[in-house]
Design a protein around this motif. Sequence first.
Motif, PDB file in Angstrom:
ATOM      1  N   ASN A 135       0.688  -1.228  -0.125  1.00  0.00           N
ATOM      2  CA  ASN A 135      -0.015   0.276   0.014  1.00  0.00           C
ATOM      3  C   ASN A 135       1.380   1.248   0.223  1.00  0.00           C
ATOM      4  O   ASN A 135       0.682   2.360  -0.770  1.00  0.00           O
ATOM      5  CB  ASN A 135      -1.184  -0.328   1.350  1.00  0.00           C
ATOM      6  CG  ASN A 135      -2.028   1.632   0.881  1.00  0.00           C
ATOM      7  OD1 ASN A 135      -2.300   0.548   0.128  1.00  0.00           O
ATOM      8  ND2 ASN A 135      -2.180   2.064   2.462  1.00  0.00           N
ATOM      9  N   THR A 136       1.876   1.174   1.321  1.00  0.00           N
ATOM     10  CA  THR A 136       2.561   2.796   0.771  1.00  0.00           C
ATOM     11  C   THR A 136       3.410   2.244   0.109  1.00  0.00           C
ATOM     12  O   THR A 136       3.500   3.685  -0.787  1.00  0.00           O
ATOM     13  CB  THR A 136       3.931   2.419   1.711  1.00  0.00           C
ATOM     14  OG1 THR A 136       2.997   1.858   3.175  1.00  0.00           O
ATOM     15  CG2 THR A 136       4.960   3.129   2.194  1.00  0.00           C
ATOM     16  N   ILE A 185       0.674   4.042  -3.309  1.00  0.00           N
ATOM     17  CA  ILE A 185       0.267   5.936  -2.976  1.00  0.00           C
ATOM     18  C   ILE A 185       2.340   6.501  -3.238  1.00  0.00           C
ATOM     19  O   ILE A 185       1.559   7.334  -3.742  1.00  0.00           O
ATOM     20  CB  ILE A 185       0.134   5.960  -1.093  1.00  0.00           C
ATOM     21  CG1 ILE A 185      -0.817   4.980  -1.070  1.00  0.00           C
ATOM     22  CG2 ILE A 185       0.409   6.854  -1.018  1.00  0.00           C
ATOM     23  CD1 ILE A 185      -1.097   5.050   0.863  1.00  0.00           C
ATOM     24  N   LEU A 210      -8.842   5.171  -4.214  1.00  0.00           N
ATOM     25  CA  LEU A 210      -7.013   5.538  -3.131  1.00  0.00           C
ATOM     26  C   LEU A 210      -6.986   6.962  -3.341  1.00  0.00           C
ATOM     27  O   LEU A 210      -6.703   7.068  -2.354  1.00  0.00           O
ATOM     28  CB  LEU A 210      -6.088   4.645  -4.899  1.00  0.00           C
ATOM     29  CG  LEU A 210      -4.829   5.204  -3.783  1.00  0.00           C
ATOM     30  CD1 LEU A 210      -4.753   4.043  -2.641  1.00  0.00           C
ATOM     31  CD2 LEU A 210      -3.533   4.454  -5.056  1.00  0.00           C
ATOM     32  N   SER A 254      -9.339   7.658  -0.601  1.00  0.00           N
ATOM     33  CA  SER A 254      -9.051   7.262   0.683  1.00  0.00           C
ATOM     34  C   SER A 254      -7.692   7.470   1.360  1.00  0.00           C
ATOM     35  O   SER A 254      -7.420   7.642   2.403  1.00  0.00           O
ATOM     36  CB  SER A 254      -9.049   5.713   0.778  1.00  0.00           C
ATOM     37  OG  SER A 254      -7.735   5.040  -0.438  1.00  0.00           O
ATOM     38  N   GLU A 255      -6.183   7.776   0.461  1.00  0.00           N
ATOM     39  CA  GLU A 255      -5.426   8.243   0.803  1.00  0.00           C
ATOM     40  C   GLU A 255      -5.409   9.980   0.067  1.00  0.00           C
ATOM     41  O   GLU A 255      -4.339  10.702   0.285  1.00  0.00           O
ATOM     42  CB  GLU A 255      -4.415   7.721  -0.217  1.00  0.00           C
ATOM     43  CG  GLU A 255      -4.385   5.806   0.528  1.00  0.00           C
ATOM     44  CD  GLU A 255      -3.725   6.528   2.477  1.00  0.00           C
ATOM     45  OE1 GLU A 255      -3.398   6.926   2.339  1.00  0.00           O
ATOM     46  OE2 GLU A 255      -4.506   5.328   2.682  1.00  0.00           O
ATOM     47  N   LYS A 275      -2.238  11.950   1.752  1.00  0.00           N
ATOM     48  CA  LYS A 275      -0.310  12.173   1.857  1.00  0.00           C
ATOM     49  C   LYS A 275      -0.186  12.338  -0.077  1.00  0.00           C
ATOM     50  O   LYS A 275       0.851  12.298  -0.397  1.00  0.00           O
ATOM     51  CB  LYS A 275      -0.943   9.889   1.910  1.00  0.00           C
ATOM     52  CG  LYS A 275      -1.219   9.760   2.967  1.00  0.00           C
ATOM     53  CD  LYS A 275      -1.212   8.149   3.651  1.00  0.00           C
ATOM     54  CE  LYS A 275      -1.119   8.200   4.334  1.00  0.00           C
ATOM     55  NZ  LYS A 275      -0.604   6.223   4.585  1.00  0.00           N
TER      56      LYS A 275
END
Length: 475
Positions: free
Chosen positions: A384-385, A388, A461, A464-465, A468
């Motif tokens: 996931n990291t 992103i 994505l 939700s992120e 970031k």
Amino acid sequence: MQKSTNSDTSVETLNSTRQGTGAVQMRIKNANSHHDRLSQSKSMILTDVGKVTEPISRHRRNHSQHILKDVIPPLEQLMVEKEGYLQKAKIADGGKKLRKNWSTSWIVLSSRKIEFYKESKQQALSNMKTGHKPESVDLCGAHIEWAKEKSSRKNVFQITTVSGNEFLLQSDIDFIILDWFHAIKNAIDRLPKDSSCPSRNLELFKIQRSSSTELLSHYDSDIKEQKPEHRKSLMFRLHHSASDTSDKNRVKSRLKKFITRRPSLKTLQEKGLIKDQIFGSHLHKVCERENSTVPWFVRQCIEAVEKRGLDVDGIYRVSGNLATIQKLRFIVNQEEKLNLDDSQWEDIHVVTGALKMFFRELPEPLFPYSFFEQFVEAIKKQDNTTRIEAVKSLVQKLPPPNRDTMKVLFGHLTKIVAKASKNLMSTQSLGIVFGPTLLRAENETGNMAIHMVYQNQIAELMLSEYSKIFGSEED
């Protein structure tokens, strides 16, 4: 003596009667012979020039049934290849443009034609009124192509027949419309490429519609064998049809000259006769004209939704009135003063519908074509990291109008998600709505269904992120 005379007369009469009866019986016998029946009766269905088929009954009802049986293949002989519900709009009839009206139709595809029913075929056949037939499209010589420019809806393709009829078919579900497109295209490819039909009987049945001089000479010997009044009527219809085609060709020639002589769009824009529009223009051009990186119309819509639409059930999912949305679109394109607080825009779904239409009609989507595969590869990453970071890196490489507009839009959508308990719009719901609208491949082929999954996941994505990927500060 008188008595003898009367007796002789009676004998002569009896012999005459017997001779007459014998003559009649002889004529009947001769007429019943196979050769005489052929000479007295000719079939109206011709297989080759100068030849006739087996004789048929003289009875008119039997005669008409024989013709229909030979000319028109029975329904059961046309194998159904595919059927189901699609959205259909007929936009031209015989070359004459029609107003586009979408309706749900039960589509039945057979080996050489398509039939449109208002309900499923079994229900239609049971409810069908006497004399009523479903609309049918002959695929012989037809042309099929994707037609994104013909409708604001997605997944639209067009079928054009040799008779000048044009139909649009559409479905919101990507893999369904793709399956239909290939099924119809395969059916067309199997048929002859010209406008003639493979059945010779069908050609003769439609002879009155033909204007071909070759066809006229081809059937000339057959016409001469018909009764004078029938021959005159048929020749009139043939030459009348040829005259109609000549007129159509003359009109087409004039239209072609007009189109080639008319000034280009660029020339009209330079002279100020046509203004640059907001809908349908490239994002960077809209921003250049407004000297900004986020279109003014996008900001206005977002402001209106955040003021009175955050708590509305199904916001962005529920469709507004299309006619009102088109009215709003027209006002924006004409650069008229727009006040979204006006009562005519009271329905917030009209505002959200216009905003979605703006992004849908961009010649190149908000996520540029050149970045599509890169975003897909980024969303495929398992960690996931890493996922992103890859998406964030791509966003920073986008042109300023795309990056800044994307930041404002997704920042707005996070506020919609924050009120999900009231508006029932989750991250997944918004991803389904905006994924295909903002992100699509330049050449949509057989991977449409797979791409749709990635489109939704990328949009989810980004939501939700958001902090970031774009940073916590708001534009």
